[in-house]
Scaffold this motif. Sequence first.
Motif, mmCIF file in Angstrom:
data_model
loop_
_atom_site.group_PDB
_atom_site.id
_atom_site.type_symbol
_atom_site.label_atom_id
_atom_site.label_comp_id
_atom_site.label_asym_id
_atom_site.label_seq_id
_atom_site.Cartn_x
_atom_site.Cartn_y
_atom_site.Cartn_z
ATOM 1 N N SER A 1 0.831 -1.206 0.000
ATOM 2 C CA SER A 1 0.000 0.000 0.000
ATOM 3 C C SER A 1 0.862 1.251 0.000
ATOM 4 N N LEU A 2 0.326 2.271 -0.657
ATOM 5 C CA LEU A 2 0.982 3.580 -0.711
ATOM 6 C C LEU A 2 0.148 4.576 0.083
ATOM 7 N N TYR A 3 0.813 5.357 0.918
ATOM 8 C CA TYR A 3 0.105 6.345 1.730
ATOM 9 C C TYR A 3 0.743 7.713 1.578
ATOM 10 N N ARG A 4 -0.097 8.730 1.730
ATOM 11 C CA ARG A 4 0.407 10.075 1.942
ATOM 12 C C ARG A 4 0.282 10.300 3.443
ATOM 13 N N VAL A 5 1.403 10.577 4.099
ATOM 14 C CA VAL A 5 1.404 10.752 5.558
ATOM 15 C C VAL A 5 1.534 12.250 5.854
ATOM 16 N N TYR B 1 -3.251 9.555 7.731
ATOM 17 C CA TYR B 1 -2.773 8.749 6.607
ATOM 18 C C TYR B 1 -3.845 8.715 5.524
ATOM 19 N N ARG B 2 -3.442 8.993 4.290
ATOM 20 C CA ARG B 2 -4.390 8.845 3.177
ATOM 21 C C ARG B 2 -3.866 7.766 2.255
ATOM 22 N N GLU B 3 -4.648 6.708 2.086
ATOM 23 C CA GLU B 3 -4.201 5.627 1.203
ATOM 24 C C GLU B 3 -4.353 6.073 -0.249
ATOM 25 N N LEU B 4 -3.265 5.950 -1.011
ATOM 26 C CA LEU B 4 -3.279 6.387 -2.414
ATOM 27 C C LEU B 4 -3.370 5.198 -3.365
ATOM 28 N N GLY B 5 -3.017 4.034 -2.886
ATOM 29 C CA GLY B 5 -3.072 2.835 -3.729
ATOM 30 C C GLY B 5 -2.813 1.616 -2.869
ATOM 31 N N ARG B 6 -3.285 0.473 -3.366
ATOM 32 C CA ARG B 6 -3.082 -0.786 -2.629
ATOM 33 C C ARG B 6 -3.139 -1.938 -3.625
ATOM 34 N N THR B 7 -2.717 -3.096 -3.200
ATOM 35 C CA THR B 7 -2.792 -4.229 -4.114
ATOM 36 C C THR B 7 -4.245 -4.684 -4.271
ATOM 37 N N LYS C 1 5.826 2.968 -9.433
ATOM 38 C CA LYS C 1 4.634 3.486 -8.724
ATOM 39 C C LYS C 1 5.027 4.485 -7.638
ATOM 40 N N VAL C 2 6.057 4.147 -6.889
ATOM 41 C CA VAL C 2 6.458 5.037 -5.792
ATOM 42 C C VAL C 2 6.914 6.381 -6.355
ATOM 43 N N THR C 3 7.710 6.335 -7.416
ATOM 44 C CA THR C 3 8.214 7.615 -7.943
ATOM 45 C C THR C 3 7.101 8.389 -8.643
ATOM 46 N N ASP C 4 6.169 7.674 -9.300
ATOM 47 C CA ASP C 4 5.041 8.367 -9.943
ATOM 48 C C ASP C 4 4.140 9.035 -8.905
ATOM 49 N N VAL C 5 3.900 8.336 -7.809
ATOM 50 C CA VAL C 5 3.005 8.903 -6.799
ATOM 51 C C VAL C 5 3.665 10.115 -6.125
ATOM 52 N N GLU D 1 3.172 12.946 -8.559
ATOM 53 C CA GLU D 1 1.757 13.359 -8.591
ATOM 54 C C GLU D 1 1.392 14.166 -7.335
ATOM 55 N N GLU D 2 1.880 13.733 -6.180
ATOM 56 C CA GLU D 2 1.550 14.408 -4.919
ATOM 57 C C GLU D 2 2.484 15.579 -4.633
ATOM 58 N N LYS D 3 3.475 15.764 -5.507
ATOM 59 C CA LYS D 3 4.475 16.843 -5.350
ATOM 60 C C LYS D 3 5.160 16.779 -3.976
ATOM 61 N N ILE D 4 5.570 15.545 -3.633
ATOM 62 C CA ILE D 4 6.280 15.317 -2.360
ATOM 63 C C ILE D 4 7.578 14.607 -2.695
ATOM 64 N N ASN D 5 8.702 15.144 -2.228
ATOM 65 C CA ASN D 5 9.970 14.494 -2.601
ATOM 66 C C ASN D 5 10.624 13.756 -1.418
#
Length: 332
Positions: free
Chosen positions: A140-144, A150-156, A246-250, A253-257
């Motif tokens: 799972s990918l989250y924006r923390v 935590y906002r889930e951005l993607g999951r399997t 996926k990690v680098t794309d997200v 997209e979220e403009k978080i480095n």
Amino acid sequence: MLILGIDTSCDDTSAAVVEDGTRILSNIVSSQDGIHKKYGGIVPELASRRHVEMIWPVVHEALESAAIKLRDISAIAVTKGPGLIGALLVGVCFGKSLSYANSIPLVSVNHLEGHIYAAFLEARPALPFIALVVSGGHTSLYRVEGFGVYRELGRTRDDAAGEAYDKVAKLLGFGYPGGPVIDNISSKGDSSSIPFPRAHLKGSFDFSFSGLKTAVLNYVKKNPDTKKEDISASFQSAVIDVLVDKVTDVAKEEKINRVVLSGGVSANSAFRDKMKRRSLERGIELFLPSLHLCTDNAAMIAAAGYHHFITGDMEGLSLNPKAYLPLGSADG
Ligand code: KG4
Ligand code: ZN
């Protein structure tokens, strides 16, 4: 402030003492790999029984090696879920009993939140950041945004990446857990020898690994003489390509480095290498916990538990484990 962390969510019995959510005084992990190996996967009932046998010795060892007594502990942090219900029950019942008998406050932690907080045991990721939890049960990918936000951005949508590793290892005859074996054997194979599919699921940050697993199964049936090193390396590169993209794309997209990796699969050497290279290219600040903090451990539970404690988020004797506990849900 000293937190005693306890994790029995899956097949490791673990207890740890962590100071102020960041400094590990002890982190004991009793692995059950030897018990489950011959079955090619975890047998839940055997896991629960082994937790019952090991929980007290492991907690005792965590206190001893931290050179502290129970009375020095400010709070007990126990994993509430997600995980195997019988296994979770052992840790939760033990935590509640220890808390009640010794009048020590109790907090509960979502195991996935724990994985993310492993990064704080060695670094201070600035907020907000992207977190990938990639383990045997989750991808799972989250924006923390902050502690508890935590906002889930993607999951399997099907198998977790670690589950795919374990299943492919089983069909190649490597035993359990398969991730470390495939990691090791892949270094002797050619990762571009077999073009296994990459499920990029365009337009979504979800993952899918079950098609890849089936592709490996079909390939092995049709080509029984292919070197296992090449099959392993090709499978592994298909998993890693998708994870890294996926990690680098997200992050873009979220403009978080800033990116935090966590969970057992983030111990994979090829994944770590590729993620480091990609982060350098893209100007991403990468937080990669040490190997023993990627896989299940109780120090990460104590690290997250510290924040629950200082924000007054306590539990009582009514605490119950939850096998299904999405991070960011009302319960989780
Ligand atoms: O985080 P973890 O210890 O437990 C869960 O919460 O699931 O992750 C265990 C998973 C297993 O599927 C195991 O095969 C995988 O992580 N794993 C690895 C490696 N080490 C552990 N996968 C790939 N490469 C590794 N080096
Ligand atoms: Zn885990």
